[in-house]
Design a protein around this motif. Structure first.
Motif, PDB file in Angstrom:
ATOM      1  N   THR A  89      -7.529  14.332   4.526  1.00  0.00           N
ATOM      2  CA  THR A  89      -8.687  13.834   5.264  1.00  0.00           C
ATOM      3  C   THR A  89      -8.452  14.066   6.757  1.00  0.00           C
ATOM      4  O   THR A  89      -7.314  14.245   7.207  1.00  0.00           O
ATOM      5  CB  THR A  89      -8.917  12.328   5.000  1.00  0.00           C
ATOM      6  OG1 THR A  89      -7.695  11.628   5.259  1.00  0.00           O
ATOM      7  CG2 THR A  89      -9.366  12.069   3.588  1.00  0.00           C
ATOM      8  N   ALA A  90      -9.545  14.025   7.511  1.00  0.00           N
ATOM      9  CA  ALA A  90      -9.478  14.400   8.924  1.00  0.00           C
ATOM     10  C   ALA A  90      -8.696  13.395   9.776  1.00  0.00           C
ATOM     11  O   ALA A  90      -8.259  13.725  10.878  1.00  0.00           O
ATOM     12  CB  ALA A  90     -10.897  14.548   9.466  1.00  0.00           C
ATOM     13  N   ASP A  91      -8.518  12.179   9.264  1.00  0.00           N
ATOM     14  CA  ASP A  91      -7.789  11.178  10.054  1.00  0.00           C
ATOM     15  C   ASP A  91      -6.288  11.186   9.774  1.00  0.00           C
ATOM     16  O   ASP A  91      -5.536  10.447  10.404  1.00  0.00           O
ATOM     17  CB  ASP A  91      -8.361   9.769   9.807  1.00  0.00           C
ATOM     18  CG  ASP A  91      -8.272   9.378   8.331  1.00  0.00           C
ATOM     19  OD1 ASP A  91      -8.209  10.282   7.470  1.00  0.00           O
ATOM     20  OD2 ASP A  91      -8.259   8.171   8.040  1.00  0.00           O
ATOM     21  N   ARG A  92      -5.851  12.000   8.806  1.00  0.00           N
ATOM     22  CA  ARG A  92      -4.402  12.099   8.506  1.00  0.00           C
ATOM     23  C   ARG A  92      -4.084  13.550   8.173  1.00  0.00           C
ATOM     24  O   ARG A  92      -4.052  13.946   7.008  1.00  0.00           O
ATOM     25  CB  ARG A  92      -4.030  11.203   7.320  1.00  0.00           C
ATOM     26  CG  ARG A  92      -4.057   9.739   7.671  1.00  0.00           C
ATOM     27  CD  ARG A  92      -3.467   8.894   6.572  1.00  0.00           C
ATOM     28  NE  ARG A  92      -2.009   9.030   6.511  1.00  0.00           N
ATOM     29  CZ  ARG A  92      -1.254   8.364   5.646  1.00  0.00           C
ATOM     30  NH1 ARG A  92      -1.805   7.571   4.767  1.00  0.00           N
ATOM     31  NH2 ARG A  92       0.051   8.510   5.644  1.00  0.00           N
ATOM     32  N   LEU A  93      -3.850  14.313   9.202  1.00  0.00           N
ATOM     33  CA  LEU A  93      -3.611  15.750   9.007  1.00  0.00           C
ATOM     34  C   LEU A  93      -2.099  15.994   8.888  1.00  0.00           C
ATOM     35  O   LEU A  93      -1.332  15.499   9.729  1.00  0.00           O
ATOM     36  CB  LEU A  93      -4.192  16.540  10.182  1.00  0.00           C
ATOM     37  CG  LEU A  93      -5.716  16.444  10.344  1.00  0.00           C
ATOM     38  CD1 LEU A  93      -6.157  17.091  11.654  1.00  0.00           C
ATOM     39  CD2 LEU A  93      -6.437  17.094   9.169  1.00  0.00           C
TER      40      LEU A  93
END
Ligand SMILES: C[S@@+](CC[C@H](N)C(=O)[O-])C[C@H]1O[C@@H](n2cnc3c(N)ncnc32)[C@H](O)[C@@H]1O
Length: 206
Positions: A89-93
């Motif tokens: 997801t974009a909040d945990r790359l």
């Protein structure tokens, strides 16, 4: 995103692609180079527009149904650079600090639960001066349309599965320290009024 919606995504968006989005994607990705991370890559509509100056492309996508279609599209047309598909997801790359030259986000930031953590994560992963290139539908300018979006947002989010109508993306990027002078917002003709205001351009990391 619901998997039924994911499987019909290309069909549902075909008219929009033909009307303006394919062209906008091509314009957005001109001149990219080095290591590029794409957020929520979906079925891979941006793939055909990446220039050969890219060295490594990482396509992140949290939906398994989307990743299946993405894999097919990646395999259909080999490229001169490495392409990886990653479940994220974009909040945990899953990337180290300052390792990306650019991040690409098209029609994704409406899908994240909150913009702040995603902006912070993009800033962490981009090198100083790295670019976040985006095309996103955003909240209407103030007024009745904005009020309707705010009221309808929970209902729409429940129907569609993750999309928000009222995200103020440019403001969130500026609050996160990005230079947003290269991001414009305008009404896109032919789009439904609930999501016809589109932010597009380049936000630069500090
Ligand atoms: C409207 S689709 C856009 C797909 C693609 N970027 C495009 O331009 O066609 C939204 C995408 O965001 C993904 N997504 C949803 N929530 C996400 C999140 N928290 N982080 C990253 N991607 C997400 C969905 O799985 C979906 O592929």
């Amino acid at each position: 995103m619901r998997s039924a919606f994911a499987r019909r995504y290309d069909q549902l968006t075909a008219r929009m692609e033909d009307a303006w989005l394919r062209r906008a994607r091509a314009d957005l990705l001109v001149g990219l180079s080095g290591t590029v991370v794409e957020l929520g890559a979906g079925t891979g509509h941006n793939l055909e527009h990446y220039p050969d100056t890219v060295e490594r492309l990482v396509l992140t996508e949290p939906s398994a149904a989307m990743r299946d279609q993405l894999r097919t599209r990646v395999n259909e047309a080999p490229r001169s650079f490495d392409v990886e598909i990653v479940d994220a997801t974009a909040d945990r790359l899953p990337f180290n600090d300052g390792t990306a030259d650019a991040i690409v986000s098209t029609l994704v930031l409406c899908s994240v639960p909150a913009l702040g953590p995603v902006v912070a994560e993009a800033r962490r992963v981009l090198r100083p001066g790295g670019e976040l290139r985006l095309i996103e539908h955003v909240a209407a300018a103030r007024g009745w349309a904005h009020r309707i979006q705010t009221r309808l947002d929970p209902v729409w989010n429940w129907i569609e599965g993750s999309c928000h109508l009222d995200h103020e993306t440019r403001t969130a990027l500026a609050a996160g320290g990005f230079d947003v002078s290269g991001v414009s917002e305008a009404v896109q003709r032919g789009m439904p009024p609930l999501f016809h205001r589109i932010a597009r351009g380049v936000a630069v990391a500090p």
